[in-house]
Design an enzyme around this catalytic site. Sequence first.
Site, PDB file in Angstrom:
ATOM      1  N   HIS A  14       0.870  -1.205   0.000  1.00  0.00           N
ATOM      2  CA  HIS A  14       0.000   0.000   0.000  1.00  0.00           C
ATOM      3  C   HIS A  14       0.895   1.240   0.000  1.00  0.00           C
ATOM      4  O   HIS A  14       1.512   1.568   1.012  1.00  0.00           O
ATOM      5  CB  HIS A  14      -0.899   0.015   1.237  1.00  0.00           C
ATOM      6  CG  HIS A  14      -1.852   1.169   1.257  1.00  0.00           C
ATOM      7  ND1 HIS A  14      -3.206   1.009   1.424  1.00  0.00           N
ATOM      8  CD2 HIS A  14      -1.668   2.505   1.110  1.00  0.00           C
ATOM      9  CE1 HIS A  14      -3.799   2.190   1.385  1.00  0.00           C
ATOM     10  NE2 HIS A  14      -2.877   3.124   1.201  1.00  0.00           N
ATOM     11  N   HIS A  16       1.571   5.417  -1.670  1.00  0.00           N
ATOM     12  CA  HIS A  16       1.217   6.608  -2.471  1.00  0.00           C
ATOM     13  C   HIS A  16       2.497   7.166  -3.095  1.00  0.00           C
ATOM     14  O   HIS A  16       3.410   7.564  -2.374  1.00  0.00           O
ATOM     15  CB  HIS A  16       0.571   7.673  -1.589  1.00  0.00           C
ATOM     16  CG  HIS A  16      -0.718   7.211  -0.990  1.00  0.00           C
ATOM     17  ND1 HIS A  16      -1.926   7.361  -1.625  1.00  0.00           N
ATOM     18  CD2 HIS A  16      -0.981   6.550   0.165  1.00  0.00           C
ATOM     19  CE1 HIS A  16      -2.883   6.827  -0.879  1.00  0.00           C
ATOM     20  NE2 HIS A  16      -2.340   6.319   0.211  1.00  0.00           N
ATOM     21  N   LYS A 102      -9.527  -0.060  -5.796  1.00  0.00           N
ATOM     22  CA  LYS A 102      -9.566   0.568  -4.473  1.00  0.00           C
ATOM     23  C   LYS A 102     -10.876   1.297  -4.230  1.00  0.00           C
ATOM     24  O   LYS A 102     -11.292   2.127  -5.030  1.00  0.00           O
ATOM     25  CB  LYS A 102      -8.391   1.567  -4.371  1.00  0.00           C
ATOM     26  CG  LYS A 102      -8.346   2.383  -3.091  1.00  0.00           C
ATOM     27  CD  LYS A 102      -7.869   1.570  -1.892  1.00  0.00           C
ATOM     28  CE  LYS A 102      -7.989   2.345  -0.583  1.00  0.00           C
ATOM     29  NZ  LYS A 102      -6.738   2.997  -0.199  1.00  0.00           N
ATOM     30  N   HIS A 139     -10.571   1.426   1.824  1.00  0.00           N
ATOM     31  CA  HIS A 139     -10.332   2.445   2.849  1.00  0.00           C
ATOM     32  C   HIS A 139     -11.509   2.294   3.794  1.00  0.00           C
ATOM     33  O   HIS A 139     -12.611   2.739   3.496  1.00  0.00           O
ATOM     34  CB  HIS A 139     -10.251   3.859   2.263  1.00  0.00           C
ATOM     35  CG  HIS A 139      -9.937   4.868   3.328  1.00  0.00           C
ATOM     36  ND1 HIS A 139      -8.706   5.460   3.465  1.00  0.00           N
ATOM     37  CD2 HIS A 139     -10.689   5.329   4.365  1.00  0.00           C
ATOM     38  CE1 HIS A 139      -8.712   6.255   4.530  1.00  0.00           C
ATOM     39  NE2 HIS A 139      -9.906   6.195   5.089  1.00  0.00           N
ATOM     40  N   HIS A 177      -4.630  -0.527   5.847  1.00  0.00           N
ATOM     41  CA  HIS A 177      -4.160   0.230   7.022  1.00  0.00           C
ATOM     42  C   HIS A 177      -5.114   0.123   8.205  1.00  0.00           C
ATOM     43  O   HIS A 177      -5.657   1.124   8.656  1.00  0.00           O
ATOM     44  CB  HIS A 177      -3.861   1.695   6.682  1.00  0.00           C
ATOM     45  CG  HIS A 177      -4.873   2.381   5.789  1.00  0.00           C
ATOM     46  ND1 HIS A 177      -6.211   2.431   6.066  1.00  0.00           N
ATOM     47  CD2 HIS A 177      -4.720   3.029   4.615  1.00  0.00           C
ATOM     48  CE1 HIS A 177      -6.834   3.085   5.115  1.00  0.00           C
ATOM     49  NE2 HIS A 177      -5.958   3.458   4.215  1.00  0.00           N
ATOM     50  N   ASP A 250       1.439   2.704   3.502  1.00  0.00           N
ATOM     51  CA  ASP A 250       0.596   3.896   3.338  1.00  0.00           C
ATOM     52  C   ASP A 250       1.452   5.151   3.423  1.00  0.00           C
ATOM     53  O   ASP A 250       0.976   6.200   3.868  1.00  0.00           O
ATOM     54  CB  ASP A 250      -0.546   3.933   4.373  1.00  0.00           C
ATOM     55  CG  ASP A 250      -1.646   4.904   3.949  1.00  0.00           C
ATOM     56  OD1 ASP A 250      -1.703   5.282   2.764  1.00  0.00           O
ATOM     57  OD2 ASP A 250      -2.449   5.293   4.820  1.00  0.00           O
TER      58      ASP A 250
HETATM   59  O1  DOR Z   1      -3.262   9.613   5.615  1.00  0.00           O
HETATM   60  C1  DOR Z   1      -3.623   9.310   4.486  1.00  0.00           C
HETATM   61  N1  DOR Z   1      -3.055   9.841   3.381  1.00  0.00           N
HETATM   62  N2  DOR Z   1      -4.637   8.458   4.361  1.00  0.00           N
HETATM   63  C2  DOR Z   1      -5.184   8.185   3.173  1.00  0.00           C
HETATM   64  O2  DOR Z   1      -6.115   7.418   3.136  1.00  0.00           O
HETATM   65  C3  DOR Z   1      -4.724   8.868   1.956  1.00  0.00           C
HETATM   66  C4  DOR Z   1      -3.339   9.330   2.087  1.00  0.00           C
HETATM   67  C5  DOR Z   1      -2.912  10.310   1.019  1.00  0.00           C
HETATM   68  O3  DOR Z   1      -3.164  10.052  -0.171  1.00  0.00           O
HETATM   69  O4  DOR Z   1      -2.322  11.329   1.352  1.00  0.00           O
HETATM   70 ZN    ZN Z   2      -3.342   5.105   1.540  1.00  0.00          ZN
END
Ligand code: DOR
Ligand code: ZN
Length: 347
Positions: A14, A16, A102, A139, A177, A250
Site C-alpha cells: 500500500h 502513495h 480501491k 479504505h 491500514h 501507506d
Molecule cells: O493519511 C492518508 N493519506 N490516508 C489516506 O487514506 C490517503 C493518504 C494520502 O493520499 O495522502
Molecule cells: Zn493510503
Amino acid sequence: MLTSITITRPDDWHLHLRDGEQMRAVLPHTARQFARAIVMPNLRPPVVSVAQASAYRQRILSALPAALKNQFEPLMTLYLTDNTPVAEIVRAKESGVVHAVKLYPAGATTNSDAGVTDIMKCYAVLEMMEAQDLPLLLHGEVTDSAVDVFDREKVFIDRVLLPLTQRFPHLRMVFEHVTTRDAVQFVKESSHPIAATITAHHLLLNRNAIFQGGIRPHHYCLPVLKREIHRKALLDAAISGNPKFFLGTDSAPHSLSSKENACGCAGIYTAHAAIEFYATAFEQAGALDRLEPFASFHGADFYRLPRNQGTITLNKETWTVPQHFDFADERLIPLYAGNALTWKMAS
Ligand code: DOR
Ligand code: ZN
C-alpha cells in the site's frame, strides 16, 4: 543481541507515489528497499481506467533512477467510482498490469471526492470482480459526520464490510491500514478471503503522538492514530505469523506547506526508512524473527504473485533521519525527522 538480519526482499502492499516531480523525489526511497509496491490511484484526476493505470505505470518506470531500473515493479490499482463500467474490470484483469481496485468512500480522505457515494451503486462491478478474482482494497472508514472520527473504522465494519462479505462471499478483499483492535479481530475471525495491511506508523505511535506538547501535523494521517490498546492489537497481529496480515506502509507524501497549514493534509511519510521502522517495531516486541513473513511472504501469497528472490540486510547501526527531503519545489518532512533509528538497511 542481533547485529544484523537478512530477509527476502520485501514488498509494500500500500503506497502513495503521487506523480511528476513529486514522484521523482520519493520513488527511489521505495525502490531501494522494496521489489514491488501496490500503487494507490488517488491522483488528481484519479486513475479510473486501465489506460490511465498503464500510462501511470510507464511514468513510474521512466522515473526510476538508472541504478534501480529493472529492480522495482509498480503494481497498479484502479480507483472505484459510482460509474466504474463493468467492462473496465474485465479489461483490468486482462491487462496483467492492474492488480486490484480501491474503494474510497467519497470524502473519506485525500483525493477521495470522486469516490463511492453508495456501495450499492457498485454491486454489478463487485460481482464482476468476484467472478474475475480481482481483489477489492478498502479504505475502511465511514464518512458520516455524526460518527466520531475515532470510531469510523469500527462503524465501517458493521455498516459496510460485514454486508459486503455476506453478499460477495468469494470477493478477495484487503482491509487497508487497519488501526483498531476491532478491525484486527474482524479479519482474524472472518472466514471470508480477507486480509489486512498494517502501516509502520500505526505500529510505532498511538494518538498521543498527535498532541505531543502541541499539535503535530506530521503525525496526522487517516485513519487517524488510535489509543494504545489498538496499537498493541496491531502489533500482536503483525508479529503473530497469521498470513492474513502483511506490510503496507501507506507512505503518503505531502509538501511541508500543505501539512503545516490551518487545514493540514492527512498523510505520514515513511518510505525513506520503511523497513527500518518495521524492524524497530518488531524488535520492540521481541519478534524480529517474524519480520520476514510479514514483510516478504504474506502479501505475495495473498496477491498470488511469486515471492521475491533477492534479499536485503539490516544492520544494527544508529543513524539520524534527515530533517527534510526535497519535494519538487517544496520540502517533505519524513517520520522521525532529526531523530535516531537503530536499524539501517545496507546499501
Ligand atoms: O493519511 C492518508 N493519506 N490516508 C489516506 O487514506 C490517503 C493518504 C494520502 O493520499 O495522502
Ligand atoms: Zn493510503
